[in-house]
Design an enzyme around this catalytic site. Structure first.
Site, mmCIF file in Angstrom:
data_model
loop_
_atom_site.group_PDB
_atom_site.id
_atom_site.type_symbol
_atom_site.label_atom_id
_atom_site.label_comp_id
_atom_site.label_asym_id
_atom_site.label_seq_id
_atom_site.Cartn_x
_atom_site.Cartn_y
_atom_site.Cartn_z
ATOM 1 N N GLY A 189 11.798 -10.442 -0.868
ATOM 2 C CA GLY A 189 11.270 -9.833 0.406
ATOM 3 C C GLY A 189 9.874 -10.407 0.887
ATOM 4 N N GLY A 249 7.980 -9.291 2.854
ATOM 5 C CA GLY A 249 7.140 -8.238 3.546
ATOM 6 C C GLY A 249 5.663 -8.044 3.040
ATOM 7 N N VAL A 250 4.757 -7.043 3.445
ATOM 8 C CA VAL A 250 3.343 -6.919 2.877
ATOM 9 C C VAL A 250 3.330 -7.147 1.580
ATOM 10 N N ILE A 251 4.155 -6.414 0.820
ATOM 11 C CA ILE A 251 3.955 -6.452 -0.753
ATOM 12 C C ILE A 251 4.222 -7.930 -1.348
ATOM 13 N N VAL A 302 20.066 -12.089 -1.249
ATOM 14 C CA VAL A 302 20.126 -12.166 -2.661
ATOM 15 C C VAL A 302 21.664 -11.336 -3.066
ATOM 16 N N ARG A 325 9.997 0.601 0.583
ATOM 17 C CA ARG A 325 9.857 1.733 -0.022
ATOM 18 C C ARG A 325 10.529 3.202 0.496
ATOM 19 N N ASP A 347 3.448 8.959 3.605
ATOM 20 C CA ASP A 347 4.782 8.220 3.266
ATOM 21 C C ASP A 347 5.806 8.815 3.234
ATOM 22 N N HIS A 386 -24.610 -13.652 16.518
ATOM 23 C CA HIS A 386 -24.122 -15.046 16.337
ATOM 24 C C HIS A 386 -25.061 -15.896 14.926
HETATM 25 P P1 FAD Z 1 1.386 8.299 -2.539
HETATM 26 O O1 FAD Z 1 0.135 7.666 -2.635
HETATM 27 O O2 FAD Z 1 2.376 7.795 -2.996
HETATM 28 O O3 FAD Z 1 0.948 9.634 -3.237
HETATM 29 C C1 FAD Z 1 1.879 10.727 -3.610
HETATM 30 C C2 FAD Z 1 1.604 11.422 -5.048
HETATM 31 O O4 FAD Z 1 2.345 12.615 -4.953
HETATM 32 C C3 FAD Z 1 1.512 10.422 -6.272
HETATM 33 O O5 FAD Z 1 0.564 10.705 -6.889
HETATM 34 C C4 FAD Z 1 2.798 11.181 -6.835
HETATM 35 O O6 FAD Z 1 2.907 10.989 -8.223
HETATM 36 C C5 FAD Z 1 2.962 12.821 -6.538
HETATM 37 N N1 FAD Z 1 3.953 13.414 -6.460
HETATM 38 C C6 FAD Z 1 5.268 13.267 -5.884
HETATM 39 N N2 FAD Z 1 5.969 14.166 -6.214
HETATM 40 C C7 FAD Z 1 5.443 15.068 -6.695
HETATM 41 C C8 FAD Z 1 5.734 16.409 -7.085
HETATM 42 N N3 FAD Z 1 6.889 16.863 -6.743
HETATM 43 N N4 FAD Z 1 4.827 17.169 -7.934
HETATM 44 C C9 FAD Z 1 3.625 16.759 -8.104
HETATM 45 N N5 FAD Z 1 3.066 15.333 -7.531
HETATM 46 C C10 FAD Z 1 4.080 14.734 -6.943
HETATM 47 N N6 FAD Z 1 -1.446 0.932 2.109
HETATM 48 C C11 FAD Z 1 -2.747 0.530 2.994
HETATM 49 O O7 FAD Z 1 -3.064 1.131 4.105
HETATM 50 N N7 FAD Z 1 -3.450 -0.470 2.718
HETATM 51 C C12 FAD Z 1 -3.134 -1.323 1.686
HETATM 52 O O8 FAD Z 1 -3.770 -2.260 1.249
HETATM 53 C C13 FAD Z 1 -2.022 -1.017 0.824
HETATM 54 N N8 FAD Z 1 -1.574 -1.767 -0.389
HETATM 55 C C14 FAD Z 1 -0.402 -1.482 -0.983
HETATM 56 C C15 FAD Z 1 -0.009 -2.125 -2.128
HETATM 57 C C16 FAD Z 1 0.765 -1.882 -2.767
HETATM 58 C C17 FAD Z 1 1.306 -2.734 -4.195
HETATM 59 C C18 FAD Z 1 1.766 -0.692 -2.446
HETATM 60 C C19 FAD Z 1 2.799 -0.088 -3.323
HETATM 61 C C20 FAD Z 1 1.316 0.281 -1.528
HETATM 62 C C21 FAD Z 1 0.253 -0.279 -0.684
HETATM 63 N N9 FAD Z 1 -0.088 0.490 0.519
HETATM 64 C C22 FAD Z 1 -1.099 0.151 1.291
HETATM 65 C C23 FAD Z 1 0.798 1.735 0.810
HETATM 66 C C24 FAD Z 1 -0.044 2.881 0.241
HETATM 67 O O9 FAD Z 1 -0.381 2.897 -0.940
HETATM 68 C C25 FAD Z 1 0.586 4.221 0.547
HETATM 69 O O10 FAD Z 1 0.812 4.166 2.143
HETATM 70 C C26 FAD Z 1 -0.209 5.285 0.463
HETATM 71 O O11 FAD Z 1 -0.342 5.560 -0.909
HETATM 72 C C27 FAD Z 1 0.627 6.591 0.821
HETATM 73 O O12 FAD Z 1 -0.021 7.827 0.521
HETATM 74 P P2 FAD Z 1 0.542 9.107 0.175
HETATM 75 O O13 FAD Z 1 -0.513 10.012 -0.211
HETATM 76 O O14 FAD Z 1 1.711 9.626 1.250
HETATM 77 O O15 FAD Z 1 1.568 8.954 -1.097
HETATM 78 P P1 NAD Z 2 8.158 -4.154 3.976
HETATM 79 O O1 NAD Z 2 9.215 -3.392 4.755
HETATM 80 O O2 NAD Z 2 6.841 -4.587 4.400
HETATM 81 O O3 NAD Z 2 8.977 -5.607 3.387
HETATM 82 C C1 NAD Z 2 10.125 -5.544 2.822
HETATM 83 C C2 NAD Z 2 10.648 -6.964 2.977
HETATM 84 O O4 NAD Z 2 11.882 -7.014 2.413
HETATM 85 C C3 NAD Z 2 11.243 -7.125 4.646
HETATM 86 O O5 NAD Z 2 10.842 -8.043 5.312
HETATM 87 C C4 NAD Z 2 12.783 -6.968 4.392
HETATM 88 O O6 NAD Z 2 13.397 -7.749 5.523
HETATM 89 C C5 NAD Z 2 13.004 -7.523 3.050
HETATM 90 N N1 NAD Z 2 14.171 -7.306 2.510
HETATM 91 C C6 NAD Z 2 14.811 -6.070 2.555
HETATM 92 N N2 NAD Z 2 16.222 -6.217 1.743
HETATM 93 C C7 NAD Z 2 16.025 -7.503 1.532
HETATM 94 C C8 NAD Z 2 16.898 -8.196 0.236
HETATM 95 N N3 NAD Z 2 18.038 -7.665 0.012
HETATM 96 N N4 NAD Z 2 16.903 -9.484 0.176
HETATM 97 C C9 NAD Z 2 15.866 -10.208 0.758
HETATM 98 N N5 NAD Z 2 14.630 -9.472 1.262
HETATM 99 C C10 NAD Z 2 14.848 -8.191 1.826
HETATM 100 O O7 NAD Z 2 7.917 -2.979 2.431
HETATM 101 P P2 NAD Z 2 7.194 -3.683 1.162
HETATM 102 O O8 NAD Z 2 6.698 -5.059 1.252
HETATM 103 O O9 NAD Z 2 8.058 -3.395 -0.098
HETATM 104 O O10 NAD Z 2 5.970 -2.587 1.155
HETATM 105 C C11 NAD Z 2 6.510 -1.289 1.292
HETATM 106 C C12 NAD Z 2 5.519 -0.638 2.201
HETATM 107 O O11 NAD Z 2 3.943 -0.358 1.546
HETATM 108 C C13 NAD Z 2 5.366 -1.019 3.309
HETATM 109 O O12 NAD Z 2 5.748 -0.010 4.556
HETATM 110 C C14 NAD Z 2 3.716 -1.138 3.733
HETATM 111 O O13 NAD Z 2 3.394 -0.643 5.054
HETATM 112 C C15 NAD Z 2 3.248 -0.709 2.680
HETATM 113 N N6 NAD Z 2 1.983 -1.618 2.102
HETATM 114 C C16 NAD Z 2 1.007 -1.899 2.626
HETATM 115 C C17 NAD Z 2 -0.097 -2.716 2.393
HETATM 116 C C18 NAD Z 2 -1.145 -3.028 3.376
HETATM 117 O O14 NAD Z 2 -1.555 -2.149 4.069
HETATM 118 N N7 NAD Z 2 -1.926 -4.149 3.222
HETATM 119 C C19 NAD Z 2 0.114 -3.700 1.367
HETATM 120 C C20 NAD Z 2 1.353 -3.478 0.608
HETATM 121 C C21 NAD Z 2 2.311 -2.467 1.102
#
Ligand code: FAD
Ligand code: NAD
Length: 475
Positions: free
Chosen positions: A188, A190-192, A245, A279, A319, A451
């Site tokens: 993938g 994507g962003v991650i 894959v 995700r 999310d 600047h």
């Molecule tokens: P979450 O942050 O997932 O929080 C949900 C919480 O609910 C969790 O603590 C979970 O344990 C809890 N929970 C779930 N079900 C239950 C239940 N039934 N009872 C009690 N608790 C529960 N976004 C950005 O904007 N900028 C970034 O740079 C960025 N980087 C990222 C990097 C990575 C590696 C990843 C994976 C994500 C990234 N994201 C980024 C995305 C961002 O993390 C999510 O969009 C954000 O955390 C979503 O917030 P949320 O509160 O909706 O959910």
């Molecule tokens: P993503 O949707 O950004 O990227 C997933 C990528 O995987 C896509 O390009 C897709 O075409 C590819 N893909 C899907 N199935 C595949 C397969 N079978 N084989 C090869 N490639 C495949 O998802 P992510 O990178 O997993 O991130 C999840 C979410 O977390 C995103 O929605 C993003 O907004 C959030 N996130 C945000 C940030 C940030 O804001 N900087 C950082 C990390 C994550």
């Protein structure tokens, strides 16, 4: 402790904890249930964002970038630093300390705002009741006038490549590696995939990225995506587009991946694989079948523009609902819902949500891309400016990339701003404010930019939209 609240929030990530704080600020008796625990079993508020997402990834991106620069870029500044050594354990410990500090900070904000933090699992029952099951002890019933569902998302697993927590990992696992893999596979682009692929590439891994789509970063403006792809390939990310894959199996030293592309079938042997294919909303065990809350085909909780679910006084944010999975989007929904519950005005401008990818260079945008404007039949004008002509970018030795400003051909209103370049994630904030106020290219043109700053590139791109750039030849 009372079992009756004005508001119960399920989920303490950036959507849920922000909603809880704002609800309490609005004078509402608020509880927030969260299930995330530290290795020691303590509640760790902040959700994916703080515990295993935005924050730890940015800590490693920063450290790995400093390491990479120390290894490869100090010479250009006339600095000879001698041998540079990586202490990954210390780098990881620094990251963990930042996470612990911020998660603890949320606990402090809860105490200061009198939000009741409940460690355990929450489930929505009919009639605005919530079953709270603590990590230890008996479940109990909470009553609430309003319930906010903010349970976030989880990584998607590929059936052909199930996570094993060791060699085949999700993003959380990729943030915790205790050694730099010699060969790292990333599924993938994507962003991650790009952010975490960059971390391990900078620390010395050979990184191969397999992306199923033929197009690189289809959600970004195509010109910006092309520029980003060129820069990331130059750094050694071996990106394969159109690569699907087929299977993956553990081999003697790692994982053997089989994938197909236009050229045929291929095998790739790697030490570790990060699966980052998106995700999905997290609702496991959340909704009683009679709760009245409906999910769509993708598993998102269905909501209207104000995050109301189909059940009365039950809201859902972050999310777990439609829209980009971004922390700031979830937080704004949390503020909106908490204000609406309190009878105040609440609104999220979904058209003006910035996106940032924290690679080097950073990639950031807000509004529509050129392709989206064409598809929408909008007449627009475009201005671009290269960081190669920015004095500040050259002084920083980071002059790769461009800024692109898109504005309505008739009204001059800003329709999209796209950046691939140094500090793009910071630069985009100016464009977000301008677009929030329905600003025009002329507004950016007439705004004085200090600047020498990187922000001058945004100014020049806005001028270029009217062929009036000063530090570029207008074509
Ligand atoms: P979450 O942050 O997932 O929080 C949900 C919480 O609910 C969790 O603590 C979970 O344990 C809890 N929970 C779930 N079900 C239950 C239940 N039934 N009872 C009690 N608790 C529960 N976004 C950005 O904007 N900028 C970034 O740079 C960025 N980087 C990222 C990097 C990575 C590696 C990843 C994976 C994500 C990234 N994201 C980024 C995305 C961002 O993390 C999510 O969009 C954000 O955390 C979503 O917030 P949320 O509160 O909706 O959910
Ligand atoms: P993503 O949707 O950004 O990227 C997933 C990528 O995987 C896509 O390009 C897709 O075409 C590819 N893909 C899907 N199935 C595949 C397969 N079978 N084989 C090869 N490639 C495949 O998802 P992510 O990178 O997993 O991130 C999840 C979410 O977390 C995103 O929605 C993003 O907004 C959030 N996130 C945000 C940030 C940030 O804001 N900087 C950082 C990390 C994550």
């Amino acid at each position: 402790m009372s079992s009756k609240f004005d508001v119960v929030v399920i989920g303490g990530g950036p959507a849920g904890y922000v909603a809880a704080i704002r609800a309490a600020q609005n004078g509402l008796a608020t509880a927030c249930i969260d299930a995330w625990r530290t290795a020691a079993g303590e509640l760790s508020l902040g959700g994916t964002c703080l515990n295993a997402g935005c924050i730890p990834s940015k800590a490693l991106l920063e450290s790995s970038e400093i390491y990479h620069r120390a290894c490869h870029e100090l010479g250009a500044h006339g600095i000879d630093a001698g041998e540079v050594r990586l202490d990954l354990a210390r780098m990881q410990a620094r990251k963990a300390a930042i996470v612990a500090r911020l998660c603890g900070g949320i606990q402090g904000l809860f105490r200061a705002n009198a939000v009741t933090a409940l460690a355990g699992h929450g489930a929505l029952l009919p009639g605005n009741k919530v079953r709270f099951t603590p990590h230890q002890g008996e479940a109990r019933l909470l009553e609430a006038d309003h319930v906010i569902l903010a349970t976030g998302s989880q990584p998607i697993e590929l059936p052909s490549l199930p996570f094993d927590g060791e060699r085949i990992v999700d993003s959380a696992g990729a943030l915790e590696l205790d050694a730099v893999p010699h060969r790292l596979g990333v599924i993938g682009a994507g962003v991650i995939g790009l952010e975490l692929g960059s971390v391990w590439r900078r620390l010395g891994a050979e990184v191969t990225v397999l992306e199923a789509l033929d197009q690189f970063l289809p959600m970004a403006d195509a010109q910006i995506a092309r520029e980003a792809e060129r820069q990331l390939r130059r750094q050694g990310l071996d990106i394969h587009l159109g690569a699907r894959v087929q299977s993956g199996e553990r081999s003697a030293g790692g994982v053997r991946l089989r994938y197909e592309d236009r050229q045929g079938s291929h095998e790739l042997e790697v030490d570790r694989v990060v699966v980052a294919v998106g995700r999905r909303p997290h609702t496991a065990g959340l909704l009683d079948p009679l709760s009245g809350v409906v999910t769509d085909a993708r598993g998102c909780i269905e909501v209207d523009a104000h995050c109301r679910t189909s059940a009365a006084n039950v809201w859902a944010i972050g999310d777990v609902v439609r829209g980009p999975m971004l922390a700031h989007k979830g937080s704004e929904e949390g503020v909106m819902v908490a204000d609406l519950i309190a009878g105040r005005y609440g609104h999220v401008n979904y058209a003006v949500i910035p996106s940032v990818i924290y690679t080097t260079p950073e990639i950031a945008w807000v509004g529509r891309s050129e392709a989206e404007l064409v598809a929408d039949g909008v007449a627009f004008k475009a201005g671009t400016f290269n960081f190669a002509a920015s004095g500040r970018a050259l002084a920083m030795d980071q002059a790769a990339g461009i800024v692109k400003v898109l504005a309505d051909a008739a009204s001059d209103e800003l329709l999209g701003v796209h950046v691939c370049g140094p500090m793009a994630g910071e630069l985009i904030a100016e464009a977000v404010v301008a677009m929030e106020f329905q600003g025009t290219a002329e507004d950016l043109q007439r705004t004085i930019h200090a600047h020498p700053t990187l922000a001058e590139a945004v100014h020049e791109a806005a001028l270029a939209a009217d062929r009036r750039a000063i530090h570029a030849i207008n074509r």
